[in-house]
Design a protein around this motif. Structure first.
Motif, PDB file in Angstrom:
ATOM      1  N   THR A   1      -2.227 -53.463 -22.249  1.00  0.00           N
ATOM      2  CA  THR A   1      -2.816 -52.999 -23.511  1.00  0.00           C
ATOM      3  C   THR A   1      -3.950 -53.869 -24.010  1.00  0.00           C
ATOM      4  O   THR A   1      -4.602 -53.531 -24.985  1.00  0.00           O
ATOM      5  N   ALA A   2      -4.191 -55.032 -23.400  1.00  0.00           N
ATOM      6  CA  ALA A   2      -5.217 -55.987 -23.834  1.00  0.00           C
ATOM      7  C   ALA A   2      -4.870 -56.624 -25.170  1.00  0.00           C
ATOM      8  O   ALA A   2      -5.736 -57.089 -25.901  1.00  0.00           O
ATOM      9  N   GLY A   3      -3.603 -56.665 -25.529  1.00  0.00           N
ATOM     10  CA  GLY A   3      -3.180 -57.316 -26.762  1.00  0.00           C
ATOM     11  C   GLY A   3      -2.823 -58.771 -26.530  1.00  0.00           C
ATOM     12  O   GLY A   3      -2.526 -59.184 -25.412  1.00  0.00           O
ATOM     13  N   THR A   4      -2.842 -59.572 -27.607  1.00  0.00           N
ATOM     14  CA  THR A   4      -2.430 -60.970 -27.532  1.00  0.00           C
ATOM     15  C   THR A   4      -1.548 -61.304 -28.724  1.00  0.00           C
ATOM     16  O   THR A   4      -1.301 -60.470 -29.597  1.00  0.00           O
ATOM     17  N   LEU A   5      -1.114 -62.552 -28.764  1.00  0.00           N
ATOM     18  CA  LEU A   5      -0.347 -63.028 -29.909  1.00  0.00           C
ATOM     19  C   LEU A   5      -1.212 -63.058 -31.153  1.00  0.00           C
ATOM     20  O   LEU A   5      -2.441 -63.109 -31.075  1.00  0.00           O
ATOM     21  N   ASP A   6      -0.553 -63.048 -32.331  1.00  0.00           N
ATOM     22  CA  ASP A   6      -1.336 -63.233 -33.549  1.00  0.00           C
ATOM     23  C   ASP A   6      -1.837 -64.677 -33.595  1.00  0.00           C
ATOM     24  O   ASP A   6      -1.450 -65.522 -32.788  1.00  0.00           O
ATOM     25  N   ARG A   7      -2.742 -64.958 -34.531  1.00  0.00           N
ATOM     26  CA  ARG A   7      -3.431 -66.253 -34.553  1.00  0.00           C
ATOM     27  C   ARG A   7      -2.457 -67.413 -34.700  1.00  0.00           C
ATOM     28  O   ARG A   7      -2.596 -68.443 -34.038  1.00  0.00           O
ATOM     29  N   ARG A   8      -1.448 -67.286 -35.559  1.00  0.00           N
ATOM     30  CA  ARG A   8      -0.527 -68.399 -35.789  1.00  0.00           C
ATOM     31  C   ARG A   8       0.263 -68.711 -34.523  1.00  0.00           C
ATOM     32  O   ARG A   8       0.354 -69.863 -34.096  1.00  0.00           O
ATOM     33  N   ARG A   9       0.822 -67.675 -33.891  1.00  0.00           N
ATOM     34  CA  ARG A   9       1.606 -67.907 -32.683  1.00  0.00           C
ATOM     35  C   ARG A   9       0.722 -68.341 -31.522  1.00  0.00           C
ATOM     36  O   ARG A   9       1.148 -69.107 -30.665  1.00  0.00           O
ATOM     37  N   ASP A  10      -0.519 -67.854 -31.504  1.00  0.00           N
ATOM     38  CA  ASP A  10      -1.420 -68.270 -30.434  1.00  0.00           C
ATOM     39  C   ASP A  10      -1.742 -69.755 -30.545  1.00  0.00           C
ATOM     40  O   ASP A  10      -1.847 -70.460 -29.544  1.00  0.00           O
ATOM     41  N   ARG A  11      -1.923 -70.265 -31.785  1.00  0.00           N
ATOM     42  CA  ARG A  11      -2.170 -71.705 -31.970  1.00  0.00           C
ATOM     43  C   ARG A  11      -0.963 -72.508 -31.512  1.00  0.00           C
ATOM     44  O   ARG A  11      -1.113 -73.566 -30.886  1.00  0.00           O
ATOM     45  N   THR A  12       0.253 -72.006 -31.798  1.00  0.00           N
ATOM     46  CA  THR A  12       1.456 -72.697 -31.355  1.00  0.00           C
ATOM     47  C   THR A  12       1.522 -72.752 -29.834  1.00  0.00           C
ATOM     48  O   THR A  12       1.826 -73.795 -29.236  1.00  0.00           O
ATOM     49  N   ALA A  13       1.209 -71.626 -29.194  1.00  0.00           N
ATOM     50  CA  ALA A  13       1.216 -71.587 -27.740  1.00  0.00           C
ATOM     51  C   ALA A  13       0.141 -72.493 -27.158  1.00  0.00           C
ATOM     52  O   ALA A  13       0.356 -73.156 -26.138  1.00  0.00           O
ATOM     53  N   ALA A  14      -1.031 -72.541 -27.815  1.00  0.00           N
ATOM     54  CA  ALA A  14      -2.107 -73.403 -27.325  1.00  0.00           C
ATOM     55  C   ALA A  14      -1.704 -74.871 -27.400  1.00  0.00           C
ATOM     56  O   ALA A  14      -2.006 -75.666 -26.508  1.00  0.00           O
ATOM     57  N   THR A  15      -1.012 -75.252 -28.487  1.00  0.00           N
ATOM     58  CA  THR A  15      -0.526 -76.626 -28.610  1.00  0.00           C
ATOM     59  C   THR A  15       0.461 -76.950 -27.502  1.00  0.00           C
ATOM     60  O   THR A  15       0.421 -78.022 -26.890  1.00  0.00           O
ATOM     61  N   PHE A  16       1.353 -76.014 -27.210  1.00  0.00           N
ATOM     62  CA  PHE A  16       2.329 -76.217 -26.132  1.00  0.00           C
ATOM     63  C   PHE A  16       1.615 -76.375 -24.794  1.00  0.00           C
ATOM     64  O   PHE A  16       1.956 -77.250 -23.992  1.00  0.00           O
ATOM     65  N   ARG A  17       0.600 -75.523 -24.545  1.00  0.00           N
ATOM     66  CA  ARG A  17      -0.132 -75.621 -23.286  1.00  0.00           C
ATOM     67  C   ARG A  17      -0.830 -76.974 -23.156  1.00  0.00           C
ATOM     68  O   ARG A  17      -0.862 -77.578 -22.083  1.00  0.00           O
ATOM     69  N   PHE A  18      -1.407 -77.455 -24.260  1.00  0.00           N
ATOM     70  CA  PHE A  18      -2.116 -78.728 -24.217  1.00  0.00           C
ATOM     71  C   PHE A  18      -1.157 -79.873 -23.915  1.00  0.00           C
ATOM     72  O   PHE A  18      -1.458 -80.755 -23.103  1.00  0.00           O
ATOM     73  N   ARG A  19       0.004 -79.852 -24.553  1.00  0.00           N
ATOM     74  CA  ARG A  19       0.969 -80.924 -24.342  1.00  0.00           C
ATOM     75  C   ARG A  19       1.476 -80.954 -22.910  1.00  0.00           C
ATOM     76  O   ARG A  19       1.735 -82.012 -22.344  1.00  0.00           O
ATOM     77  N   HIS A  20       1.639 -79.787 -22.325  1.00  0.00           N
ATOM     78  CA  HIS A  20       2.199 -79.703 -20.972  1.00  0.00           C
ATOM     79  C   HIS A  20       1.151 -79.418 -19.917  1.00  0.00           C
ATOM     80  O   HIS A  20       1.474 -79.087 -18.785  1.00  0.00           O
ATOM     81  N   ARG A  21      -0.120 -79.530 -20.321  1.00  0.00           N
ATOM     82  CA  ARG A  21      -1.245 -79.357 -19.406  1.00  0.00           C
ATOM     83  C   ARG A  21      -1.226 -77.982 -18.741  1.00  0.00           C
ATOM     84  O   ARG A  21      -1.598 -77.836 -17.581  1.00  0.00           O
ATOM     85  N   GLY A  22      -0.784 -76.970 -19.499  1.00  0.00           N
ATOM     86  CA  GLY A  22      -0.794 -75.614 -18.963  1.00  0.00           C
ATOM     87  C   GLY A  22      -2.195 -75.043 -18.989  1.00  0.00           C
ATOM     88  O   GLY A  22      -3.041 -75.464 -19.764  1.00  0.00           O
ATOM     89  N   ARG A  23      -2.445 -74.048 -18.146  1.00  0.00           N
ATOM     90  CA  ARG A  23      -3.759 -73.431 -18.053  1.00  0.00           C
ATOM     91  C   ARG A  23      -3.634 -71.938 -18.368  1.00  0.00           C
ATOM     92  O   ARG A  23      -2.786 -71.245 -17.838  1.00  0.00           O
ATOM     93  N   ARG A  24      -4.513 -71.471 -19.245  1.00  0.00           N
ATOM     94  CA  ARG A  24      -4.520 -70.065 -19.635  1.00  0.00           C
ATOM     95  C   ARG A  24      -5.020 -69.207 -18.472  1.00  0.00           C
ATOM     96  O   ARG A  24      -5.967 -69.536 -17.796  1.00  0.00           O
ATOM     97  N   ARG A  25      -4.358 -68.095 -18.230  1.00  0.00           N
ATOM     98  CA  ARG A  25      -4.779 -67.237 -17.126  1.00  0.00           C
ATOM     99  C   ARG A  25      -4.548 -65.775 -17.488  1.00  0.00           C
ATOM    100  O   ARG A  25      -3.855 -65.444 -18.445  1.00  0.00           O
TER     101      ARG A  25
END
Length: 215
Positions: free
Chosen positions: A8-32
């Motif tokens: 559907t090309a949908g994503t998380l809302d802004r608040r949850r996306d920021r939380t996920a981005a913080t988690f990715r940064f801490r664990h060195r995850g890469r968006r794909r």
């Protein structure tokens, strides 16, 4: 982690996306980008989602070097074992020259220009598809207007058979995807997935004209 959800090309809302981005940064995850074959349920509540700009989520090779991915191997005996081993190696490792070419391109000044060019063209194709659907198939409703990806997820009228609609469209020379295989269970609403990534605006216009005669 997926940046834009298939199909559907949908994503998380802004608040949850920021939380996920913080988690990715801490664990060195890469968006794909998620694989196109991954199934996803699409309840009506998913319509109200935030989406990204075009192509910010794509694999680099998708807009640069189109390729063929083997999904199924049919063989017997020793041939199957050799082909399976070659397939596993091919999936896990990218050839050195291809990696070097990708690195040169991704670190060049041409790459940002390339992304902007693709984004403009994909937006133009998306808008053409939405406009032609509104003109020729007003009973179909886009689930959301995507700002990323290359697919439009449309809701069919109640009671429509998406599998039959896709088969009739194919007979008319238009390849679309029924929404049924993308659900983990029986869908509550019929959908079609329309792709515009590989068709110019003229082919999209003609495709919708043919689709209107079949759906």
């Amino acid at each position: 982690m997926p940046a834009i959800r298939c199909p559907t090309a949908g994503t998380l809302d802004r608040r949850r996306d920021r939380t996920a981005a913080t988690f990715r940064f801490r664990h060195r995850g890469r968006r794909r980008s998620p694989p196109c074959h991954r199934r996803a349920n699409t309840p009506d509540s998913d319509v109200r989602v935030q989406v990204r700009e075009h192509c910010s989520h794509l694999f680099a090779d998708q807009g640069v070097t189109p390729g063929l991915r083997v999904g199924v191997l049919c063989a017997h005996g020793p041939a199957h074992l050799r082909l399976r081993a070659a397939k596993i190696l091919d999936d896990l490792y990218v050839a050195g020259p291809i990696q070097a070419a990708a690195l040169d391109f991704l670190t060049s000044a041409a790459y940002p220009r390339h992304l902007r060019t693709i984004a403009r063209e994909m937006a133009r194709r998306r808008d053409t598809l939405i406009r032609e659907l509104a003109r020729r198939l007003p009973d179909t409703q886009p689930v959301c207007i995507p700002r990323g990806g290359m697919h439009l997820w449309v809701r069919l009228p109640a009671g429509a058979d998406p599998d039959a609609a896709a088969a009739r469209a194919l007979a008319a020379g238009v390849l679309v995807s029924s929404g049924v295989p993308w659900y983990p269970a029986e869908p509550s609403v019929p959908h079609l997935r329309l792709s515009y990534g590989c068709s110019d605006v003229e082919r999209i216009t003609e495709g919708v004209r043919r689709l209107a005669t079949a759906v």
